[in-house]
Design an enzyme around this catalytic site. Structure first.
Site, PDB file in Angstrom:
ATOM      1  CE1 TYR A  33      41.488  39.484  34.671  1.00  0.00           C
ATOM      2  CE2 TYR A  33      43.567  39.641  33.510  1.00  0.00           C
ATOM      3  CZ  TYR A  33      42.789  39.969  34.586  1.00  0.00           C
ATOM      4  OH  TYR A  33      43.294  40.742  35.582  1.00  0.00           O
ATOM      5  NE  ARG A  52      44.727  32.743  38.052  1.00  0.00           N
ATOM      6  CZ  ARG A  52      45.680  33.638  38.238  1.00  0.00           C
ATOM      7  NH1 ARG A  52      46.076  33.942  39.471  1.00  0.00           N
ATOM      8  NH2 ARG A  52      46.254  34.234  37.219  1.00  0.00           N
ATOM      9  NE  ARG A 100      22.889  45.710  28.490  1.00  0.00           N
ATOM     10  CZ  ARG A 100      22.504  45.881  29.755  1.00  0.00           C
ATOM     11  NH1 ARG A 100      21.280  45.582  30.113  1.00  0.00           N
ATOM     12  NH2 ARG A 100      23.361  46.328  30.665  1.00  0.00           N
ATOM     13  CE  LYS A 147      44.412  36.872  35.793  1.00  0.00           C
ATOM     14  NZ  LYS A 147      44.717  38.121  36.482  1.00  0.00           N
ATOM     15  CD  GLU A 180      44.450  40.445  45.275  1.00  0.00           C
ATOM     16  OE1 GLU A 180      45.240  39.647  44.724  1.00  0.00           O
ATOM     17  OE2 GLU A 180      43.219  40.309  45.243  1.00  0.00           O
ATOM     18  CG  LEU A 205      43.717  36.188  41.300  1.00  0.00           C
ATOM     19  CD1 LEU A 205      42.378  35.619  40.850  1.00  0.00           C
ATOM     20  CD2 LEU A 205      44.397  36.886  40.140  1.00  0.00           C
TER      21      LEU A 205
HETATM   22  N1  PMP Z   1      46.131  39.751  42.290  1.00  0.00           N
HETATM   23  C1  PMP Z   1      45.454  40.437  41.340  1.00  0.00           C
HETATM   24  C2  PMP Z   1      44.308  41.289  41.747  1.00  0.00           C
HETATM   25  C3  PMP Z   1      45.849  40.323  39.992  1.00  0.00           C
HETATM   26  O1  PMP Z   1      45.171  40.989  39.036  1.00  0.00           O
HETATM   27  C4  PMP Z   1      46.972  39.530  39.662  1.00  0.00           C
HETATM   28  C5  PMP Z   1      47.464  39.429  38.256  1.00  0.00           C
HETATM   29  N2  PMP Z   1      46.537  39.037  37.349  1.00  0.00           N
HETATM   30  C6  PMP Z   1      47.629  38.855  40.689  1.00  0.00           C
HETATM   31  C7  PMP Z   1      47.180  38.976  41.998  1.00  0.00           C
HETATM   32  C8  PMP Z   1      48.821  37.976  40.397  1.00  0.00           C
HETATM   33  O2  PMP Z   1      48.441  36.774  39.820  1.00  0.00           O
HETATM   34  P1  PMP Z   1      49.437  35.963  38.859  1.00  0.00           P
HETATM   35  O3  PMP Z   1      50.699  35.764  39.630  1.00  0.00           O
HETATM   36  O4  PMP Z   1      48.724  34.715  38.586  1.00  0.00           O
HETATM   37  O5  PMP Z   1      49.627  36.826  37.656  1.00  0.00           O
END
Ligand code: PMP
Length: 292
Positions: A33, A52, A100, A147, A180, A205
């Site tokens: 997503y 991305r 499935r 993601k 993060e 991410l």
């Molecule tokens: N890290 C994680 C685990 C996230 O879920 C997100 C947001 N989706 C981010 C960092 C930030 O990414 P972005 O700035 O692209 O929204």
């Protein structure tokens, strides 16, 4: 609630929008997503998010559902139909519907869903007053750089934070470093005034907002470093903040009960927030590559 959602070629009433029970997103979390902020009618960092998205799909060998320009047209049409100027746009792509079976099906068309939720960027209390975070162990799989919609560890992290009255959970790896936030990148401003965030390894991410903030730091010649940092360093920092497309830049004023800096949003986070808003408003975000 939004009025319309986009589901596989159709704009339909949001309340009736659904995907099949055999969709691999539902069965296996086999999908990815993106979230893009729409700020005063501007899609923030659209290039980075679409870069991305394509990379996440490629990593999982899921076909691109639509060429980039067509996808953008669908997003803009959904925004128009929902009459939105400030929103979070969710784009979700799964491997599609198939009987499935764990391994990839032979022939499936990826499922594409787009939703658009109104969001007020101006006057966001978390940005203005700052927010509280707590730390949790990072129990995710070893590819959080993709993601993916497999977000259960983040769901548990956010719930643990909510139960403690906190807004965000900062995830900590087995070596004691902050990776993060559960849905954001984590940053500190050290005692020496250096802006620090975890390097863009496979353990995090690589946020699109993160890339933009790094670019802004470089342009403004603000001292910046990509490296892991510990909770102890964060507790003693001048400032802490999170970045994400959903809320842009949220100052963290308390972490695990420790007041960060003055316990108020700090000047660096405030400045970066204003600079990010200008960068979007002036159209500079449109062409910045995700990995710039
Ligand atoms: N890290 C994680 C685990 C996230 O879920 C997100 C947001 N989706 C981010 C960092 C930030 O990414 P972005 O700035 O692209 O929204």
């Amino acid at each position: 609630m939004p009025r319309y959602a986009y589901v596989n070629d159709s704009y339909i009433a949001h309340r009736n929008a659904s995907v099949h029970i055999e969709d691999r997103g539902y069965q296996f979390a086999d999908g990815v997503y993106e979230v893009i902020a729409l700020i005063n009618g501007d899609l923030a960092d659209e290039r980075g998010h679409l870069d991305r998205l394509e990379r996440s799909l490629a990593e999982l060998s899921i076909a691109v559902p639509l060429p980039r320009q067509t996808l953008l047209l669908k997003i803009k049409e959904l925004i128009r139909r929902n009459r939105l100027r400030n929103a979070n746009i969710y784009i979700q792509v799964t491997r599609g519907v198939a009987k499935r079976d764990f391994k990839f099906p032979d022939r499936t068309r990826p499922s594409l869903v787009i939703t658009a939720w109104p969001f007020r960027f101006d006057g966001n209390t978390a940005v203005e007053k700052g927010a509280i975070a707590v730390s949790v162990p990072d129990i995710r799989w070893k590819r959080p750089d993709i993601k993916s919609v497999a977000l259960l560890p983040q769901v548990l992290a956010k719930q643990a934070a909510a139960e403690k009255g906190a807004y965000e959970a900062w995830m900590v790896d087995s070596d004691g470093y902050v990776t993060e936030g559960s849905s954001s990148n984590a940053w500190i401003v050290t005692k020496q005034g250096k802006i620090v965030t975890h390097s863009a390894t496979q353990s995090i991410l690589r946020g699109v907002t993160r890339t933009a903030i790094i670019r802004i730091c470089q342009e403004l010649q603000m001292a910046f470093e990509e490296r892991p940092f510990t909770l102890q360093e964060a507790y003693a920092a001048n400032e802490a903040f999170n970045t994400s497309a959903v809320a842009l830049i949220v100052p963290i004023v308390e972490l695990d009960g420790y007041k960060i800096g003055s316990g108020q949003p700090g000047p660096v986070a405030r400045r970066l927030y204003e600079e990010y808003r200008s960068y979007v408003k002036e159209g500079r975000s449109q062409q910045l590559p995700w990995t710039a």
